[in-house]
Structures are given as C-alpha cells and as structure tokens.
Design a protein around this motif. Structure first.
Motif, PDB file in Angstrom:
ATOM      1  N   ILE A 226      28.641  43.116  30.240  1.00 28.77           N
ATOM      2  CA  ILE A 226      29.953  42.710  30.769  1.00 28.77           C
ATOM      3  C   ILE A 226      30.407  43.828  31.702  1.00 28.77           C
ATOM      4  N   LEU A 227      30.652  43.489  32.950  1.00 26.62           N
ATOM      5  CA  LEU A 227      31.178  44.482  33.891  1.00 26.62           C
ATOM      6  C   LEU A 227      32.667  44.209  34.070  1.00 26.62           C
ATOM      7  N   LYS A 228      33.486  45.161  33.592  1.00 27.24           N
ATOM      8  CA  LYS A 228      34.941  44.967  33.640  1.00 27.24           C
ATOM      9  C   LYS A 228      35.436  45.076  35.082  1.00 27.24           C
ATOM     10  N   LYS A 229      36.706  44.707  35.256  1.00 24.00           N
ATOM     11  CA  LYS A 229      37.308  44.728  36.601  1.00 24.00           C
ATOM     12  C   LYS A 229      37.205  46.130  37.218  1.00 24.00           C
ATOM     13  N   THR A 230      36.672  46.189  38.458  1.00 26.85           N
ATOM     14  CA  THR A 230      36.611  47.480  39.186  1.00 26.85           C
ATOM     15  C   THR A 230      37.078  47.236  40.616  1.00 26.85           C
ATOM     16  N   ASN A 231      37.317  48.355  41.337  1.00 30.86           N
ATOM     17  CA  ASN A 231      37.622  48.164  42.763  1.00 30.86           C
ATOM     18  C   ASN A 231      36.291  48.123  43.515  1.00 30.86           C
ATOM     19  N   LEU A 232      36.360  47.820  44.783  1.00 32.24           N
ATOM     20  CA  LEU A 232      35.138  47.575  45.569  1.00 32.24           C
ATOM     21  C   LEU A 232      34.224  48.794  45.577  1.00 32.24           C
TER      22      LEU A 232
END
Ligand SMILES: CCCCCCCCCCCCCCCC(=O)OC[C@H](COP(=O)(O)O)OC(=O)CCCCCCCCCCCCCCC
Ligand SMILES: Nc1ncnc2c1ncn2[C@@H]1O[C@H](COP(=O)(O)OP(=O)(O)O)[C@@H](O)[C@H]1O
Ligand SMILES: [Mg+2]
Length: 308
Positions: A226-232
C-alpha cells in the motif's frame, strides 16, 4: 503421445512469435507432444480457447504472449476440476510472470523449460468483484498509475516495448491524485488516502523485479503493498527507489503478507489484473494455494522445494 495446445496472441509484444512456430512444433514433437495451435482473435479469446483445451483434456496448455495472454489462459483453466499443466512462452512486452518463474525470454529457451523443466504447483489469486469471479497469476492493483497498462495501445508496445509504459507513466504523473480506500487484510485494516495498492503473487511487477522481494510462488500468501498519499516529488523518488528494490522501508509504504484481502473505495477504483482491466472495486482477494502446475526450469523447482 501427450497432447499440447499452444494458445498464442499474434499482437503481443513485438509480434514475432508466428515465424518461430514451425521450430516450436518440432521441439515439442521431439519431446513427445502432439501439438496444435490457436491464434487469439481478440480480447477474451484466449480464455475461450483455454476452456476448450480443458474440455478436450489436453495434457499441456502453452500460453505464448505477454502477461495478458497468460492471464486470459489462466481464467479459462482455474475454475475447472481438471486443470492441464501450464507452459509459458514469454513473447509479450514486459513478461513479469516469466521473470518471476525464471523462464528465459527467448522462444527456444522457453520451449526448453517446457520439454526439460519440471511442472510445479503455484499459488494463484482469485478476486470477487462486480458479482464475478476472476483469477490472476501475477498481480492485482488499483490506483491511477496502475491504469496505465491497459491505456497503452498495442501498436505503441509493438514499436517501443516496455518504454511505451514508462512514457505513459511519466505523462500521467502530474495528474495522479490519491484516492480514499479501505483495505482489510487478515484481520487488520488500513483506511486512508493511497496512491496505489498492489496484491502480488510474485516479486516482479511492471518489470520491477524486486517490487515484492519477499514473495514466494507457493506459500499461499499474497504480498500486499500500500503506497500512502504522497506529493509528486516523493512519488517519483519512491518509484525510482522501487526500480532498485530499495523502497520497502519507505515510511509511506505498507508492505506485508496476507491470504485474504478486502478493498473498498468510495469512488469505484479500477482494478488491474496482470496488466489487464479487471472491473471496478470493491473486491475481495483470496489466495488459492498451489492451484495450478506450471513448468519452470529444474533449478527453480529445486529452489522452490527448498522453500526460498
Ligand atoms: C524509474 C523511473 C522513475 C521516473 C518516474 C517514472 C514514473 C512512471 C512510473 C513507471 C510505471 C511503469 C509501470 C510499468 C507497468 C508494466 O510494465 O506493466 C506491464 C504488466 C503487464 O505485462 P505485459 O506487458 O507482459 O502484458 O502489467 C502489470 O505489471 C500490472 C501492474 C502495473 C502497475 C504499474 C504501476 C506500479 C509499478 C511501479 C510503481 C511502483 C511504485 C512504488 C510502489 C512500491
Ligand atoms: N488478435 C488480437 N487482436 C487484438 N488484441 C488481441 C488479440 N488477441 C489478444 N488480444 C489482446 O491483447 C492484449 C495484450 O496481450 P498481452 O499478451 O498482455 O501482450 P503485451 O505483453 O504486449 O501486453 C490482451 O488484452 C488480449 O486480450
Ligand atoms: Mg499486457
């Protein structure tokens, strides 16, 4: 004489398989297989052809194509009582599954594995979504980036190979947003915004051969990423780390094992199965322990028996 059925997709990868067909037939004949072939005519055709091969009790079904073709063949076999052994000739674009079972990506080498290798039992995945049951043999995933593999046209893959995916991925990057999701796995729950999730049966996803480094082909478990919310910027950094297998300890990542996973997302996330479109979530994933027998090189079979 054992009977083999080759199901090949003439549009996979660089579309080179057809001209090698006569040599493949001779190689299989010499190994004691009476072989016939079916060229797929469009989406879903390989599933129909594989189902027919089961009904006609073939000893061996060979999927010649990329992960999409293998995926369709598996969906023709997995639900059946009698399941022929599976052989792989990886003539697709990425060929993740072939990488994971150490089948060489040359036609001659792949045939060698079928004629001199060993058929070993491997886990496959089953997912119930949209009131349907589908099977997958390598990867299931969701999140905007995973939609790229079925948005890349076949012609572009024929011309550029895997680069076609990377170009699409980079083109999509600026528009990638996190999505709210709830993921239950073996009694635990993750609820929040994610960039993507992957339910993997092998270590090789999207050509990233160390994406799920601890996965085993026959332990009855999925690897869940699971890759959590990140910025670009962070997202690109993690993808770049992932290409070297150095992403696992990143704080934005959850990486664990489970044999039953339930994913719900408020705004109908699309599901990617082995690189193909697999309908909309919510869905429940179940690992089918050692459900199919697939030919792998002898040394790979020994490794798997030794449990690593
Ligand atoms: C390394 C470059 C860094 C620069 C930034 C690049 C951003 C672009 C992202 C690259 C995406 C390419 C994906 C190739 C897909 C492919 O070949 O896919 C091809 C296969 C099908 O193979 P076939 O071509 O053989 O049919 O499909 C799949 O594997 C389905 C799942 C695709 C999931 C893709 C996205 C996740 C993979 C990488 C991101 C990891 C993030 C970190 C998680 C821990
Ligand atoms: N004759 C055909 N014409 C067009 N598409 C086809 C044909 N046969 C199969 N397909 C589709 O080709 C897609 C890609 O197959 P795949 O083996 O994954 O190749 P690649 O590795 O190049 O992606 C699958 O979605 C399959 O349904
Ligand atoms: Mg494909």
């Amino acid at each position: 004489m054992k009977r083999a059925r080759i199901i090949y997709n003439p549009t996979s990868g660089r579309e080179l398989f057809k001209k090698h067909l006569p040599d493949v037939l001779i190689q299989l004949e010499q190994a004691g297989y009476e072989t016939s072939c079916h060229a797929t005519t469009g989406a879903g055709d390989a599933t129909k052809a594989a189902r027919a091969a089961v009904e006609r009790q073939f000893d061996l079904v060979i999927a010649a194509g990329g992960d999409g073709t293998i995926h369709e063949v598996v969906n023709g076999i997995a639900s059946q009582e009698y399941r022929p052994k599976l052989g792989i000739i990886p003539v697709g674009t990425t060929n993740d599954f072939a990488r994971a079972i150490a089948v060489p990506r040359t036609i001659e080498g792949a045939c060698e594995v079928i004629t001199t290798g060993e058929a070993v039992p491997i886990d496959i995945g089953c997912v119930m979504n949209e009131g349907k049951t589908r099977y997958f043999i390598n990867i299931a995933g969701g999140g905007r980036l995973t939609e790229l593999t079925y948005e890349v046209p076949s012609k572009l893959k024929t011309m550029l190979g895997q680069l076609a995916y990377y170009l699409k991925g980079i083109e999509m990057l600026p528009s990638i947003k996190a999505t709210e999701a709830r993921i239950e796995y073996d009694g635990k729950v993750y609820e929040g915004e994610i960039m993507l999730f992957l339910v993997s049966l092998t270590n090789s996803v999207g050509g990233f051969e160390k994406l799920a480094p601890d996965s085993s082909l026959n332990d009855g478990m999925f690897d869940l990423i699971i890759l959590k919310k990140t910025n670009l910027a962070e997202f690109i950094r993690i993808v770049t780390l992932a290409s070297r297998g150095e992403h696992i300890n990143d704080p934005n990542l959850i990486y664990t094992k489970a044999n039953r996973i339930k994913v719900t997302a408020p705004n109908n996330m699309q599901l990617n199965l082995d690189g193909e479109y697999g309908g909309l979530l919510p869905g429940e994933f179940v690992n089918l322990y050692r459900h199919l027998e697939v030919f792998v090189p002898k040394e790979k079979a020994e490794q798997m028996r030794a449990g690593f």
